[in-house]
Design a protein around this motif. Structure first.
Motif, PDB file in Angstrom:
ATOM      1  N   ILE A  66      -3.548  -1.907   8.575  1.00  0.00           N
ATOM      2  CA  ILE A  66      -4.668  -1.225   8.336  1.00  0.00           C
ATOM      3  C   ILE A  66      -5.027  -0.060   9.518  1.00  0.00           C
ATOM      4  O   ILE A  66      -5.002   0.959   9.300  1.00  0.00           O
ATOM      5  CB  ILE A  66      -6.106  -1.856   8.839  1.00  0.00           C
ATOM      6  CG1 ILE A  66      -6.374  -3.090   7.979  1.00  0.00           C
ATOM      7  CG2 ILE A  66      -7.422  -1.394   8.570  1.00  0.00           C
ATOM      8  CD1 ILE A  66      -7.038  -3.484   7.864  1.00  0.00           C
ATOM      9  N   SER A  67      -4.368  -0.314  10.912  1.00  0.00           N
ATOM     10  CA  SER A  67      -4.197   0.551  12.094  1.00  0.00           C
ATOM     11  C   SER A  67      -3.362   1.712  10.951  1.00  0.00           C
ATOM     12  O   SER A  67      -3.138   2.878  11.823  1.00  0.00           O
ATOM     13  CB  SER A  67      -3.664   0.112  13.301  1.00  0.00           C
ATOM     14  OG  SER A  67      -4.841  -1.247  13.226  1.00  0.00           O
ATOM     15  N   ARG A  68      -2.222   1.416  10.345  1.00  0.00           N
ATOM     16  CA  ARG A  68      -1.156   2.684  10.061  1.00  0.00           C
ATOM     17  C   ARG A  68      -1.647   3.602   8.972  1.00  0.00           C
ATOM     18  O   ARG A  68      -1.421   4.321   8.976  1.00  0.00           O
ATOM     19  CB  ARG A  68       0.429   1.582   9.600  1.00  0.00           C
ATOM     20  CG  ARG A  68       1.110   1.249  10.925  1.00  0.00           C
ATOM     21  CD  ARG A  68       1.609   2.594  11.974  1.00  0.00           C
ATOM     22  NE  ARG A  68       3.050   3.006  10.741  1.00  0.00           N
ATOM     23  CZ  ARG A  68       3.883   2.721  11.237  1.00  0.00           C
ATOM     24  NH1 ARG A  68       4.558   1.724  10.957  1.00  0.00           N
ATOM     25  NH2 ARG A  68       4.306   4.027  10.347  1.00  0.00           N
ATOM     26  N   GLY A  69      -2.463   2.746   8.119  1.00  0.00           N
ATOM     27  CA  GLY A  69      -3.408   3.655   7.201  1.00  0.00           C
ATOM     28  C   GLY A  69      -4.044   4.413   7.217  1.00  0.00           C
ATOM     29  O   GLY A  69      -3.665   5.389   7.148  1.00  0.00           O
ATOM     30  N   PHE A  70      -4.918   3.720   8.432  1.00  0.00           N
ATOM     31  CA  PHE A  70      -6.019   5.155   9.431  1.00  0.00           C
ATOM     32  C   PHE A  70      -5.245   6.439   9.816  1.00  0.00           C
ATOM     33  O   PHE A  70      -5.527   7.529   9.646  1.00  0.00           O
ATOM     34  CB  PHE A  70      -7.010   4.008  10.270  1.00  0.00           C
ATOM     35  CG  PHE A  70      -7.830   3.691   9.635  1.00  0.00           C
ATOM     36  CD1 PHE A  70      -8.826   4.240   8.784  1.00  0.00           C
ATOM     37  CD2 PHE A  70      -8.227   2.773   9.993  1.00  0.00           C
ATOM     38  CE1 PHE A  70     -10.088   3.558   8.013  1.00  0.00           C
ATOM     39  CE2 PHE A  70      -9.029   2.085   9.128  1.00  0.00           C
ATOM     40  CZ  PHE A  70     -10.264   2.418   8.278  1.00  0.00           C
ATOM     41  N   ARG A  90       6.480  -5.947  12.273  1.00  0.00           N
ATOM     42  CA  ARG A  90       7.068  -4.374  11.765  1.00  0.00           C
ATOM     43  C   ARG A  90       7.301  -5.197   9.971  1.00  0.00           C
ATOM     44  O   ARG A  90       7.249  -4.138   9.630  1.00  0.00           O
ATOM     45  CB  ARG A  90       7.888  -4.307  12.882  1.00  0.00           C
ATOM     46  CG  ARG A  90       8.038  -2.669  12.505  1.00  0.00           C
ATOM     47  CD  ARG A  90       8.766  -2.261  13.823  1.00  0.00           C
ATOM     48  NE  ARG A  90       8.125  -1.768  15.487  1.00  0.00           N
ATOM     49  CZ  ARG A  90       8.155  -2.858  16.156  1.00  0.00           C
ATOM     50  NH1 ARG A  90       9.334  -3.150  16.379  1.00  0.00           N
ATOM     51  NH2 ARG A  90       7.366  -2.491  17.144  1.00  0.00           N
ATOM     52  N   PRO A  91       7.917  -5.948  10.005  1.00  0.00           N
ATOM     53  CA  PRO A  91       8.879  -6.136   8.917  1.00  0.00           C
ATOM     54  C   PRO A  91       7.367  -5.873   7.399  1.00  0.00           C
ATOM     55  O   PRO A  91       7.996  -5.497   6.853  1.00  0.00           O
ATOM     56  CB  PRO A  91      10.033  -6.642   8.662  1.00  0.00           C
ATOM     57  CG  PRO A  91       9.715  -7.533  10.199  1.00  0.00           C
ATOM     58  CD  PRO A  91       8.414  -7.030  11.144  1.00  0.00           C
ATOM     59  N   VAL A  92       6.760  -6.489   7.587  1.00  0.00           N
ATOM     60  CA  VAL A  92       5.320  -6.366   6.884  1.00  0.00           C
ATOM     61  C   VAL A  92       4.945  -5.085   6.481  1.00  0.00           C
ATOM     62  O   VAL A  92       4.617  -4.786   5.447  1.00  0.00           O
ATOM     63  CB  VAL A  92       4.847  -7.718   6.615  1.00  0.00           C
ATOM     64  CG1 VAL A  92       3.340  -7.976   5.840  1.00  0.00           C
ATOM     65  CG2 VAL A  92       5.339  -8.941   6.913  1.00  0.00           C
ATOM     66  N   GLU A  93       4.265  -4.970   7.800  1.00  0.00           N
ATOM     67  CA  GLU A  93       3.771  -3.758   7.950  1.00  0.00           C
ATOM     68  C   GLU A  93       4.761  -1.989   7.448  1.00  0.00           C
ATOM     69  O   GLU A  93       4.022  -1.443   6.482  1.00  0.00           O
ATOM     70  CB  GLU A  93       4.200  -3.556   9.703  1.00  0.00           C
ATOM     71  CG  GLU A  93       3.231  -1.794   9.959  1.00  0.00           C
ATOM     72  CD  GLU A  93       3.262  -1.410  11.025  1.00  0.00           C
ATOM     73  OE1 GLU A  93       3.039  -0.903  11.801  1.00  0.00           O
ATOM     74  OE2 GLU A  93       2.610  -2.243  11.652  1.00  0.00           O
ATOM     75  N   PHE A 143      -4.583   3.812   0.179  1.00  0.00           N
ATOM     76  CA  PHE A 143      -3.877   1.996  -0.196  1.00  0.00           C
ATOM     77  C   PHE A 143      -3.778   0.979   0.671  1.00  0.00           C
ATOM     78  O   PHE A 143      -3.580   0.199   0.355  1.00  0.00           O
ATOM     79  CB  PHE A 143      -2.820   2.436  -1.735  1.00  0.00           C
ATOM     80  CG  PHE A 143      -3.050   3.301  -3.083  1.00  0.00           C
ATOM     81  CD1 PHE A 143      -4.431   2.666  -3.649  1.00  0.00           C
ATOM     82  CD2 PHE A 143      -2.107   4.367  -2.892  1.00  0.00           C
ATOM     83  CE1 PHE A 143      -5.055   3.547  -4.355  1.00  0.00           C
ATOM     84  CE2 PHE A 143      -2.712   4.419  -4.951  1.00  0.00           C
ATOM     85  CZ  PHE A 143      -4.012   4.039  -5.705  1.00  0.00           C
ATOM     86  N   THR A 144      -2.459   1.919   1.712  1.00  0.00           N
ATOM     87  CA  THR A 144      -2.901   0.888   2.808  1.00  0.00           C
ATOM     88  C   THR A 144      -3.614   0.296   3.869  1.00  0.00           C
ATOM     89  O   THR A 144      -3.827  -1.134   3.395  1.00  0.00           O
ATOM     90  CB  THR A 144      -1.799   1.630   3.551  1.00  0.00           C
ATOM     91  OG1 THR A 144      -1.137   2.172   3.238  1.00  0.00           O
ATOM     92  CG2 THR A 144      -0.981   0.585   4.824  1.00  0.00           C
ATOM     93  N   ILE A 145      -4.949   0.743   3.744  1.00  0.00           N
ATOM     94  CA  ILE A 145      -6.213   0.196   3.962  1.00  0.00           C
ATOM     95  C   ILE A 145      -6.369  -0.996   3.045  1.00  0.00           C
ATOM     96  O   ILE A 145      -7.302  -1.751   3.813  1.00  0.00           O
ATOM     97  CB  ILE A 145      -6.643   1.388   4.337  1.00  0.00           C
ATOM     98  CG1 ILE A 145      -6.683   2.653   5.612  1.00  0.00           C
ATOM     99  CG2 ILE A 145      -8.430   1.093   4.778  1.00  0.00           C
ATOM    100  CD1 ILE A 145      -7.217   3.896   5.018  1.00  0.00           C
ATOM    101  N   ALA A 177      -7.154  -4.311   4.281  1.00  0.00           N
ATOM    102  CA  ALA A 177      -8.467  -5.070   3.977  1.00  0.00           C
ATOM    103  C   ALA A 177      -8.593  -6.499   3.416  1.00  0.00           C
ATOM    104  O   ALA A 177      -8.788  -7.809   3.677  1.00  0.00           O
ATOM    105  CB  ALA A 177      -9.495  -4.387   3.764  1.00  0.00           C
ATOM    106  N   GLY A 178      -7.607  -6.044   1.839  1.00  0.00           N
ATOM    107  CA  GLY A 178      -7.219  -7.641   1.277  1.00  0.00           C
ATOM    108  C   GLY A 178      -6.329  -8.736   1.466  1.00  0.00           C
ATOM    109  O   GLY A 178      -7.148  -9.887   1.560  1.00  0.00           O
TER     110      GLY A 178
END
Length: 418
Positions: free
Chosen positions: A70-74, A221-224, A242-244, A248-249
């Motif tokens: 979520i942080s990377r999405g924002f 990091r791998p999942v992110e 979509f990343t966010i 969240a999901g």
């Protein structure tokens, strides 16, 4: 005739006990739960328990990954787009309603609060906007426990007891909101105190700096990167969105199944601890509620476990009350834990948002429970609602539908949208 007889049964006398949560004379009720839990508990093979605890570790890892995603999405949205997403929550009344309604819909205050804390930590949401959402999430989480009481709707007396024990959580959180939300709007004590606490502890030996937890970043990091790569093929705006949503999901899935798995692994022992503690001392019951909630990471699990005991007359709403208070505090530690997954220049503010949740629930305990003046109010309201709803079943549907769904939705539409 049977129902009428049960209405006048001896168990009604327990409901008139004081709020301290002491065991009624004789101490007999405390022996029943232990026997019942021992008889009804599912004994798992050792290998099943081992797999279960591996699942717990995996879900905790997924929770940390989700917060990072979520942080990377924002961050990918850019500051202007990120702030636009939360512009509708700039109004504190809308933010409060979003917290209540969002938590009711996803059935997890931890998820709602973690998303708000993560949004603050990524710079997408100001701390002023996150506080009403956090306070609203505290209220929205109580719906599930009220629904558990519906299992006793066939018997008027049991339904009254179960609903009285479950809705004490509702009225405790509503009273806390009525006291602290107006104060926060005018004087901002939660913002000020949490800011002072964060400034004093952040980067010191007393509290680890999230930016220094490089092993967590390396593990997630791998999942992110995998999620970001999967969403990078769409537009620069839709990809981060979509990343966010995926993050969240994942938080929702991790919290939901972590609670279920821990309930399966821990419920027998946790239930025995709670039942024994409830009958001895109110503050020991509060500490037990907090401890079990820290373990299960769900105040709903802690309080819901006790509703059947209240419905059958083994426990009274007065004895359940301090456990509810403790569980409210215990659920804040998950959010503080989640805040440590944040990195970057706004991670400190994200930690402050998590401290808001903790401080708010500490203040609520002191003002409502420790001070005797307001202590009986939630119990009085819960027992009266239970009495009326046991006579007129539709009252509960009106209460839940209007207070937790219709009213927040109306505020969002009238204030935030129009």
């Amino acid at each position: 005739m049977a129902e009428a007889a049960s209405d006048g049964g001896p168990d009604d006398s327990h409901e008139k006990g004081d709020v301290s949560g002491r065991t009624p004379p004789g101490g007999a009720p405390l022996t029943a739960p232990a026997a019942e839990s021992g008889a009804g508990a599912v004994r798992l093979p050792a290998w099943t328990k081992a797999l279960g605890w591996c699942g717990v570790a995996g879900l905790i890892y997924l929770l940390i990954c989700a917060v990072s995603i979520i942080s990377r999405g924002f961050a990918g949205l850019g500051s202007d787009a990120a702030h636009t997403m939360f512009a509708f929550a700039a109004n504190p009344w809308v933010g409060l309603s979003v917290g209540v309604l969002g938590t009711v819909l996803i059935q997890s205050s931890t998820t709602t609060t973690a998303i708000a804390v993560t949004a603050v930590g990524s710079g997408a949401l100001p701390i002023e906007g996150a506080i009403p959402i956090i306070l609203g999430a505290n209220v929205g989480t109580t719906v599930t426990t009220s629904l558990v009481a519906l299992a006793f709707i066939g018997d008027r007396t049991e339904f009254r007891r179960a609903l009285g024990a479950s809705t004490v959580h509702d009225f405790y959180n509503w009273l806390a909101l009525l006291i602290f939300f107006p104060i926060e709007l005018v004087w901002h004590p939660l913002k000020r105190i949490s800011g002072t606490l964060t400034n004093a502890l952040y980067g010191t030996d007393w509290l680890p700096n999230p930016a220094h937890l490089n092993f967590i970043r390396a593990a997630t990091r791998p999942v992110e990167h995998g999620v970001i790569h999967a969403t990078s093929h769409v537009s620069s705006t839709l990809g981060p969105l979509f990343t966010i949503v995926i993050g969240a999901g994942l938080i929702l899935v991790a919290v939901r199944y972590l609670g279920k798995l821990l309930k399966l692994l821990m419920v027998g022992r946790a239930r025995d601890i709670l039942i024994k503690a409830v009958g001895r001392n109110a503050y020991l019951a509060m500490a037990s509620g907090m401890g079990v909630t820290v373990v299960t990471q769900s105040s709903t699990i802690t309080t819901s476990v006790l509703v059947p005991f209240a419905g059958t007359g083994i426990l009274t709403p007065a004895q359940v009350y301090p456990v509810v208070v403790g569980s409210n505090l215990g659920t804040t530690f998950t959010v503080v834990f989640a805040a440590f997954a944040g990195v970057g220049q706004d991670a400190k503010i994200g930690l402050q948002a998590a401290f808001v949740h903790l401080i708010y629930n500490l203040f609520a305990i002191v003002v409502i429970y420790v001070i005797p003046l307001l202590r009986p109010v939630p119990l009085f309201c819960a027992q009266n609602l239970a009495r009326v709803a046991s006579e007129h079943r539709w009252v509960l549907a009106v209460y839940l539908g209007s207070v937790f769904i219709a009213l927040p939705a109306l505020v969002i539409v009238l204030v935030g949208v129009l």
